[in-house]
Each structure stands twice: as structure tokens, then as C-alpha cells.
Design a protein around this motif. Structure first.
Motif, PDB file in Angstrom:
ATOM      1  N   ASN A   1       2.547 -65.581  68.814  1.00  0.00           N
ATOM      2  CA  ASN A   1       2.939 -64.198  69.098  1.00  0.00           C
ATOM      3  C   ASN A   1       3.339 -63.538  67.782  1.00  0.00           C
ATOM      4  O   ASN A   1       4.201 -64.051  67.060  1.00  0.00           O
ATOM      5  CB  ASN A   1       4.111 -64.161  70.079  1.00  0.00           C
ATOM      6  N   VAL A   2       2.685 -62.411  67.427  1.00  0.00           N
ATOM      7  CA  VAL A   2       2.955 -61.704  66.171  1.00  0.00           C
ATOM      8  C   VAL A   2       3.703 -60.422  66.504  1.00  0.00           C
ATOM      9  O   VAL A   2       3.186 -59.550  67.224  1.00  0.00           O
ATOM     10  CB  VAL A   2       1.654 -61.389  65.416  1.00  0.00           C
ATOM     11  N   SER A   3       4.934 -60.270  65.996  1.00  0.00           N
ATOM     12  CA  SER A   3       5.814 -59.162  66.364  1.00  0.00           C
ATOM     13  C   SER A   3       6.486 -58.561  65.135  1.00  0.00           C
ATOM     14  O   SER A   3       6.386 -59.102  64.026  1.00  0.00           O
ATOM     15  CB  SER A   3       6.895 -59.631  67.348  1.00  0.00           C
ATOM     16  N   ALA A   4       7.214 -57.448  65.344  1.00  0.00           N
ATOM     17  CA  ALA A   4       7.998 -56.787  64.311  1.00  0.00           C
ATOM     18  C   ALA A   4       9.324 -56.355  64.924  1.00  0.00           C
ATOM     19  O   ALA A   4       9.408 -56.099  66.128  1.00  0.00           O
ATOM     20  CB  ALA A   4       7.259 -55.582  63.747  1.00  0.00           C
TER      21      ALA A   4
ATOM     22  N   ILE B   1       4.632 -70.276  68.659  1.00  0.00           N
ATOM     23  CA  ILE B   1       5.076 -69.837  67.331  1.00  0.00           C
ATOM     24  C   ILE B   1       5.205 -68.319  67.349  1.00  0.00           C
ATOM     25  O   ILE B   1       4.269 -67.613  67.760  1.00  0.00           O
ATOM     26  CB  ILE B   1       4.079 -70.240  66.223  1.00  0.00           C
ATOM     27  N   THR B   2       6.345 -67.790  66.913  1.00  0.00           N
ATOM     28  CA  THR B   2       6.522 -66.355  66.763  1.00  0.00           C
ATOM     29  C   THR B   2       6.482 -66.019  65.276  1.00  0.00           C
ATOM     30  O   THR B   2       7.172 -66.672  64.471  1.00  0.00           O
ATOM     31  CB  THR B   2       7.842 -65.877  67.371  1.00  0.00           C
ATOM     32  N   VAL B   3       5.686 -65.022  64.899  1.00  0.00           N
ATOM     33  CA  VAL B   3       5.568 -64.583  63.510  1.00  0.00           C
ATOM     34  C   VAL B   3       6.070 -63.150  63.413  1.00  0.00           C
ATOM     35  O   VAL B   3       5.532 -62.245  64.085  1.00  0.00           O
ATOM     36  CB  VAL B   3       4.109 -64.672  63.017  1.00  0.00           C
ATOM     37  N   ILE B   4       7.110 -62.909  62.599  1.00  0.00           N
ATOM     38  CA  ILE B   4       7.679 -61.573  62.389  1.00  0.00           C
ATOM     39  C   ILE B   4       7.161 -61.052  61.051  1.00  0.00           C
ATOM     40  O   ILE B   4       7.350 -61.692  60.022  1.00  0.00           O
ATOM     41  CB  ILE B   4       9.224 -61.631  62.366  1.00  0.00           C
TER      42      ILE B   4
ATOM     43  N   LYS C   1      -1.849 -53.130  63.205  1.00  0.00           N
ATOM     44  CA  LYS C   1      -0.422 -53.246  63.518  1.00  0.00           C
ATOM     45  C   LYS C   1       0.081 -52.112  64.417  1.00  0.00           C
ATOM     46  O   LYS C   1       1.148 -52.246  65.028  1.00  0.00           O
ATOM     47  CB  LYS C   1       0.418 -53.327  62.244  1.00  0.00           C
ATOM     48  N   SER C   2      -0.680 -51.045  64.512  1.00  0.00           N
ATOM     49  CA  SER C   2      -0.270 -49.973  65.437  1.00  0.00           C
ATOM     50  C   SER C   2      -0.348 -50.437  66.886  1.00  0.00           C
ATOM     51  O   SER C   2       0.231 -49.806  67.776  1.00  0.00           O
ATOM     52  CB  SER C   2      -1.148 -48.727  65.252  1.00  0.00           C
ATOM     53  N   ALA C   3      -1.075 -51.542  67.114  1.00  0.00           N
ATOM     54  CA  ALA C   3      -1.215 -52.086  68.481  1.00  0.00           C
ATOM     55  C   ALA C   3      -0.310 -53.303  68.689  1.00  0.00           C
ATOM     56  O   ALA C   3      -0.489 -54.058  69.648  1.00  0.00           O
ATOM     57  CB  ALA C   3      -2.665 -52.461  68.744  1.00  0.00           C
ATOM     58  N   THR C   4       0.662 -53.471  67.800  1.00  0.00           N
ATOM     59  CA  THR C   4       1.592 -54.616  67.899  1.00  0.00           C
ATOM     60  C   THR C   4       2.221 -54.643  69.295  1.00  0.00           C
ATOM     61  O   THR C   4       2.559 -53.577  69.831  1.00  0.00           O
ATOM     62  CB  THR C   4       2.690 -54.493  66.828  1.00  0.00           C
ATOM     63  N   PRO C   5       2.365 -55.840  69.891  1.00  0.00           N
ATOM     64  CA  PRO C   5       2.208 -57.177  69.315  1.00  0.00           C
ATOM     65  C   PRO C   5       0.807 -57.755  69.499  1.00  0.00           C
ATOM     66  O   PRO C   5       0.031 -57.272  70.321  1.00  0.00           O
ATOM     67  CB  PRO C   5       3.222 -57.985  70.105  1.00  0.00           C
ATOM     68  N   LEU C   6       0.545 -58.817  68.757  1.00  0.00           N
ATOM     69  CA  LEU C   6      -0.697 -59.580  68.890  1.00  0.00           C
ATOM     70  C   LEU C   6      -0.373 -60.946  69.500  1.00  0.00           C
ATOM     71  O   LEU C   6       0.624 -61.564  69.142  1.00  0.00           O
ATOM     72  CB  LEU C   6      -1.336 -59.797  67.515  1.00  0.00           C
ATOM     73  N   ASN C   7      -1.254 -61.408  70.401  1.00  0.00           N
ATOM     74  CA  ASN C   7      -1.107 -62.747  70.984  1.00  0.00           C
ATOM     75  C   ASN C   7      -2.397 -63.529  70.793  1.00  0.00           C
ATOM     76  O   ASN C   7      -3.480 -63.038  71.136  1.00  0.00           O
ATOM     77  CB  ASN C   7      -0.767 -62.638  72.477  1.00  0.00           C
TER      78      ASN C   7
END
Length: 273
Positions: free
Chosen positions: A161-164, A192-195, A236-242
Motif C-alpha cells: 500500500n503506497v500512501s502519503a 508493506i506500507t510505503v509513505i 500521485k494525484s490518484a493516491t493511494p496505490l495498492n
């Protein structure tokens, strides 16, 4: 002058007395000389006895030599003790070397799922069906973690999961990611979470990853992507990515922005069979 018979008798008596006197003197000298030689003999005898006394002292010296030999015997015992000490030291060294070498070889060996490779070979890509690159990020303790390390743990499926921190939708998904991980961890799933950015849109660091982990009580790895390497896989405008990866090949089998719970669950279930 005419001498009388009496005068002749007197002269005879005088001569006899003179002869006796002279004879006695010579005898005395001989006796004295003999006694002197005897004294000298006795003196020499005394010197001989003195020599015997020195001989006795020599024997005493031999006795001291015997004591010296005894001391040498004790020295030999000391050498024996040293020998035992050296033997024990060698024994200890042997054990230490054996254990150290055994442990080192065990830690360096690759798991069965990895074969002889450090990571699945190229080509790499960003779409479904491609092998994901071996990305490396810092974790919450500022330790560099690479995908290759997770691959060697032999998971059946890896959910990324890719988040901000500025992403409100990401906050809603954080708990769902943790729930899925807890549900399937024992069956071979790793999450795994990636910030990649902080709340102000700046590059994320391990402090941001740690804050995200603590806020949502996450027990799976949380990494900081300061250079936004994961931007290769989405806008990244469509965050998050899975992403869902095949844990054995590191192939991307699912990729989508937003959280499609049903689609993710189905993909994970197929890999865990």
C-alpha cells in the motif's frame, strides 16, 4: 815435677766425668730432634685429618646438589601444569572456531525458495505481469530495507500500500490494510506500507513512517520513500496505490489506485492457496 798416684786418679775421674757430661748432652739433642720430627709428623697427620674434614664438606655439597635435583623435579611438575593449560586452551579455541563457523555459514545460506539468486532476474516493469524492481527504503528505525529481503522470507503473497500523510483516503485504508494482514499473515501474506510524502507534501522520512505506524497501530513494515520511487507505478494525484505481488516470483499480479477490497481479497486468496 813428680806426680803422685793421687793426681793420676783425680785426672782419670775428671776425664770420666767429662765424657759422661758430653754423652748426656748429645743424647738430649737426639731425643729433642726425634721429638721434633714426631711433632712434625703429628702436625702432618693433623693436616691430613683436616683434609678429611674438607672431604666431609664436599659430601655436604653433594647433598645440596641432590636438593637441587629435587627442585628440578618440581619444575618438571610445573611444566606439566603448563601443558595441561595449553591443552585446555586449544580445546576452547577449537570449540569457539567450530561454533562461529557453523553459525556464520547458516546465516549466509539462502532459503530454499530463493534458490541460488539474490533476487528474481530482469526484465523489470511497472504493469501487471512484470517483475517489480528491487526497491530499497528506510524503515521506522532508519534501517535500509530492500524488497529482496522480503522475497527471501518466502511469503506466498505481498500486499503493498503506497500512501502519503496528506492523503485522507489513505487514512481510511490504513486500518483495512492492517486487518487483511492480520487475517492472512499465518497463511503466507506480508503487508508493506510505503509513505512517500509528509503532511505538507515534502519527502517522507523515517519519522513520518513511524508516526503513521503508531497512529494506526500497524504491525507490518512501514517504509519511507523519500525519492518517490513508487511514482513509477502510478500518478500521485490518484493516491493511494495498492499492489499485490506473487511472493515467489515478485511478479505484479494486481495494481490499482483506490481500495477495491473485493478485488484485493480475491487476488490474495488465489496466491495463498
Amino acid at each position: 815435677m813428680r806426680r803422685s798416684p793421687l793426681d793420676g786418679l783425680v785426672l782419670s775421674l775428671g776425664a770420666g766425668l767429662l765424657a759422661l757430661t758430653l754423652g748426656a748432652g748429645c743424647g738430649d739433642e737426639r731425643d729433642s730432634y726425634g721429638e721434633g720430627e714426631g711433632a712434625e709428623g703429628e702436625g702432618e697427620g693433623a693436616e691430613g685429618e683436616g683434609a678429611e674434614g674438607e672431604g666431609a664438606e664436599g659430601e655436604g655439597a653433594e647433598g645440596e646438589g641432590a636438593e637441587g635435583e629435587g627442585a628440578e623435579g618440581e619444575g618438571a611438575e610445573g611444566e606439566g601444569a603448563e601443558g595441561e593449560g595449553e591443552g585446555e586452551g586449544a580445546e576452547g579455541e577449537g570449540e569457539g572456531e567450530g561454533e562461529g563457523e557453523g553459525e556464520g555459514e547458516g546465516e549466509g545460506a539462502l532459503p530454499a525458495c530463493a534458490g541460488d539468486e539474490e533476487y528474481p532476474p530482469a526484465p523489470y516493469g511497472t504493469a501487471v505481469g512484470n517483475t517489480i524492481r528491487n526497491h530499497c527504503f528506510f524503515d521506522t528505525e532508519h534501517v535500509l530495507r530492500c524488497f529482496s529481503a522480503y522475497w527471501k522470507e518466502c511469503h506466498k503473497a505481498i500486499f503493498i500500500n503506497v500512501s502519503a500523510l496528506w492523503c485522507s483516503a489513505c487514512r481510511l485504508e490504513a486500518e483495512k490494510v492492517q486487518e487483511m494482514f492480520e487475517r492472512h499473515e499465518d497463511n503466507g501474506l506480508l503487508a508493506i506500507t510505503v509513505i512517500f510524502e509528509d503532511s505538507q507534501g515534502g519527502p517522507a522520512n523515517e519519522g513520518d513512517a513511524r508516526a503513521w505506524r503508531d497512529q494506526f497501530d500497524l504491525t507490518h513494515p512501514v517504509l519511507a520513500d523519500a525519492f518517490f520511487d513508487m511514482g513509477l507505478y502510478f500518478d500521485k494525484s490518484a493516491t493511494p496505490l495498492n499492489l499485490v505481488l506473487d511472493g515467489e516470483t515478485m511478479e505484479i499480479v494486481y495494481s490499482a489506485t483506490g481500495f477495491d477490497a473485493a478485488g484485493i481479497a480475491a487476488t490474495v486468496a488465489d496466491l495463498l492457496q
